[in-house]
Design a protein around this motif. Structure first.
Motif, PDB file in Angstrom:
ATOM      1  N   GLY A  20      24.760  -0.428   2.123  1.00  0.00           N
ATOM      2  CA  GLY A  20      26.165  -0.180   1.854  1.00  0.00           C
ATOM      3  C   GLY A  20      26.517  -0.104   0.374  1.00  0.00           C
ATOM      4  N   LYS A  21      25.541  -0.194  -0.528  1.00  0.00           N
ATOM      5  CA  LYS A  21      25.815  -0.139  -1.963  1.00  0.00           C
ATOM      6  C   LYS A  21      25.907   1.308  -2.421  1.00  0.00           C
ATOM      7  N   ASN A  22      26.508   1.513  -3.587  1.00  0.00           N
ATOM      8  CA  ASN A  22      26.494   2.829  -4.214  1.00  0.00           C
ATOM      9  C   ASN A  22      25.079   3.121  -4.664  1.00  0.00           C
ATOM     10  N   LEU A  23      24.704   4.386  -4.724  1.00  0.00           N
ATOM     11  CA  LEU A  23      23.360   4.734  -5.178  1.00  0.00           C
ATOM     12  C   LEU A  23      23.085   4.217  -6.585  1.00  0.00           C
ATOM     13  N   GLU A  24      24.110   4.202  -7.454  1.00  0.00           N
ATOM     14  CA  GLU A  24      23.931   3.710  -8.816  1.00  0.00           C
ATOM     15  C   GLU A  24      23.501   2.245  -8.842  1.00  0.00           C
ATOM     16  N   ASP A  25      23.894   1.481  -7.833  1.00  0.00           N
ATOM     17  CA  ASP A  25      23.517   0.068  -7.771  1.00  0.00           C
ATOM     18  C   ASP A  25      22.045  -0.125  -7.469  1.00  0.00           C
ATOM     19  N   LEU A  26      21.378   0.920  -6.985  1.00  0.00           N
ATOM     20  CA  LEU A  26      19.967   0.823  -6.648  1.00  0.00           C
ATOM     21  C   LEU A  26      19.056   1.079  -7.842  1.00  0.00           C
ATOM     22  N   TRP A  27      19.595   1.625  -8.924  1.00  0.00           N
ATOM     23  CA  TRP A  27      18.791   1.893 -10.121  1.00  0.00           C
ATOM     24  C   TRP A  27      18.470   0.576 -10.818  1.00  0.00           C
ATOM     25  N   PRO A  28      17.416   0.559 -11.631  1.00  0.00           N
ATOM     26  CA  PRO A  28      17.120  -0.647 -12.421  1.00  0.00           C
ATOM     27  C   PRO A  28      18.297  -0.998 -13.327  1.00  0.00           C
ATOM     28  N   ALA A  29      18.421  -2.267 -13.686  1.00  0.00           N
ATOM     29  CA  ALA A  29      19.553  -2.735 -14.504  1.00  0.00           C
ATOM     30  C   ALA A  29      19.664  -1.975 -15.816  1.00  0.00           C
ATOM     31  N   HIS A  30      18.527  -1.599 -16.410  1.00  0.00           N
ATOM     32  CA  HIS A  30      18.609  -0.925 -17.710  1.00  0.00           C
ATOM     33  C   HIS A  30      19.201   0.480 -17.619  1.00  0.00           C
ATOM     34  N   CYS A  31      19.419   0.998 -16.409  1.00  0.00           N
ATOM     35  CA  CYS A  31      20.135   2.273 -16.285  1.00  0.00           C
ATOM     36  C   CYS A  31      21.606   2.112 -16.652  1.00  0.00           C
ATOM     37  N   ASN A  32      22.095   0.893 -16.670  1.00  0.00           N
ATOM     38  CA  ASN A  32      23.484   0.617 -17.044  1.00  0.00           C
ATOM     39  C   ASN A  32      23.608  -0.216 -18.312  1.00  0.00           C
ATOM     40  N   GLU A  33      22.507  -0.763 -18.780  1.00  0.00           N
ATOM     41  CA  GLU A  33      22.530  -1.633 -19.968  1.00  0.00           C
ATOM     42  C   GLU A  33      21.528  -1.092 -20.987  1.00  0.00           C
ATOM     43  N   TYR A  34      22.017  -0.296 -21.916  1.00  0.00           N
ATOM     44  CA  TYR A  34      21.140   0.344 -22.895  1.00  0.00           C
ATOM     45  C   TYR A  34      21.897   0.568 -24.196  1.00  0.00           C
ATOM     46  N   LYS A  35      21.133   0.869 -25.242  1.00  0.00           N
ATOM     47  CA  LYS A  35      21.707   1.247 -26.534  1.00  0.00           C
ATOM     48  C   LYS A  35      21.660   2.774 -26.612  1.00  0.00           C
ATOM     49  N   VAL A  36      22.479   3.351 -27.460  1.00  0.00           N
ATOM     50  CA  VAL A  36      22.576   4.810 -27.563  1.00  0.00           C
ATOM     51  C   VAL A  36      22.036   5.287 -28.906  1.00  0.00           C
ATOM     52  N   LEU A  37      21.211   6.325 -28.857  1.00  0.00           N
ATOM     53  CA  LEU A  37      20.761   7.037 -30.053  1.00  0.00           C
ATOM     54  C   LEU A  37      21.369   8.434 -29.980  1.00  0.00           C
ATOM     55  N   ASP A  38      22.353   8.680 -30.849  1.00  0.00           N
ATOM     56  CA  ASP A  38      23.057   9.961 -30.763  1.00  0.00           C
ATOM     57  C   ASP A  38      23.284  10.634 -32.108  1.00  0.00           C
ATOM     58  N   GLU A  39      22.577  10.190 -33.134  1.00  0.00           N
ATOM     59  CA  GLU A  39      22.769  10.831 -34.441  1.00  0.00           C
ATOM     60  C   GLU A  39      22.218  12.251 -34.423  1.00  0.00           C
ATOM     61  N   GLN A  40      22.963  13.165 -34.995  1.00  0.00           N
ATOM     62  CA  GLN A  40      22.556  14.570 -34.999  1.00  0.00           C
ATOM     63  C   GLN A  40      21.210  14.762 -35.682  1.00  0.00           C
ATOM     64  N   ASN A  41      20.916  13.955 -36.718  1.00  0.00           N
ATOM     65  CA  ASN A  41      19.657  14.145 -37.431  1.00  0.00           C
ATOM     66  C   ASN A  41      18.442  13.646 -36.638  1.00  0.00           C
ATOM     67  N   ARG A  42      18.640  13.161 -35.412  1.00  0.00           N
ATOM     68  CA  ARG A  42      17.526  12.825 -34.519  1.00  0.00           C
ATOM     69  C   ARG A  42      17.087  14.028 -33.693  1.00  0.00           C
ATOM     70  N   SER A  43      17.869  15.075 -33.699  1.00  0.00           N
ATOM     71  CA  SER A  43      17.544  16.264 -32.911  1.00  0.00           C
ATOM     72  C   SER A  43      16.350  16.980 -33.520  1.00  0.00           C
ATOM     73  N   ILE A  44      15.438  17.454 -32.648  1.00  0.00           N
ATOM     74  CA  ILE A  44      14.292  18.204 -33.157  1.00  0.00           C
ATOM     75  C   ILE A  44      14.712  19.541 -33.753  1.00  0.00           C
ATOM     76  N   THR A  45      15.960  19.954 -33.517  1.00  0.00           N
ATOM     77  CA  THR A  45      16.454  21.208 -34.086  1.00  0.00           C
ATOM     78  C   THR A  45      17.137  21.004 -35.437  1.00  0.00           C
ATOM     79  N   SER A  46      17.304  19.756 -35.867  1.00  0.00           N
ATOM     80  CA  SER A  46      17.925  19.483 -37.174  1.00  0.00           C
ATOM     81  C   SER A  46      16.915  19.721 -38.281  1.00  0.00           C
ATOM     82  N   PRO A  47      17.400  20.145 -39.447  1.00  0.00           N
ATOM     83  CA  PRO A  47      16.478  20.291 -40.580  1.00  0.00           C
ATOM     84  C   PRO A  47      15.934  18.914 -40.980  1.00  0.00           C
ATOM     85  N   TYR A  48      14.775  18.925 -41.601  1.00  0.00           N
ATOM     86  CA  TYR A  48      14.169  17.667 -42.048  1.00  0.00           C
ATOM     87  C   TYR A  48      15.143  16.968 -42.999  1.00  0.00           C
TER      88      TYR A  48
END
Length: 137
Positions: A20-48
């Motif tokens: 009776g749980k939501n499917l999201e509840d079946l994922w490991p805990a770290h699917c909801n507890e994580y840090k974010v890496l979102d800097e544009q200069n991390r993209s492989i398409t960014s210039p060095y």
């Protein structure tokens, strides 16, 4: 008619599996507890970058890196380290190379988890302080 009955049976089996749980509840805990890496200069398409970046606790950490842990890559950095699909949770290896070299200069063992629409990675410190994790779109 048979196809409709099969879909209903599969749906009932998913409900029973999750008790009776939501499917999201079946994922490991770290699917909801994580840090974010979102800097544009991390993209492989960014210039060095002209600046020095460090994804290691052994040096001065820069950007969103907070030491070893579970991370999700998000735009504008990109969304994945891997090419293709992975299972629900897979151990793998990431290769670090210098911009002047296409060979694998350093390696790190990681874990990738498919969280149903996005990936979460367990990332250790980069082997050297002048290395960082980059993402693909």
């Amino acid at each position: 008619m048979f196809g409709i009955i099969r879909i209903i049976i599969l749906f009932v089996n998913v409900i029973n599996l999750g008790q009776g749980k939501n499917l999201e509840d079946l994922w490991p805990a770290h699917c909801n507890e994580y840090k974010v890496l979102d800097e544009q200069n991390r993209s492989i398409t960014s210039p060095y970058p002209d600046s020095f970046y460090c994804d290691s606790s052994s040096g001065e950490q820069t950007g969103a890196w907070q030491g070893p842990g579970y991370y999700r890559f998000m735009h504008p950095a990109g969304t994945t380290l891997n090419e293709g699909t992975v299972g629900v949770e897979v151990a793998g290896e990431v290769c670090f190379n210098a911009m002047v070299s296409l060979s694998c200069n350093y390696r790190a063992n990681i874990t990738m988890t498919d969280c149903g629409g996005y990936y979460i990675y367990y990332l250790p410190d980069a082997p050297n302080c002048d290395l960082r994790y980059c993402a693909a779109p």
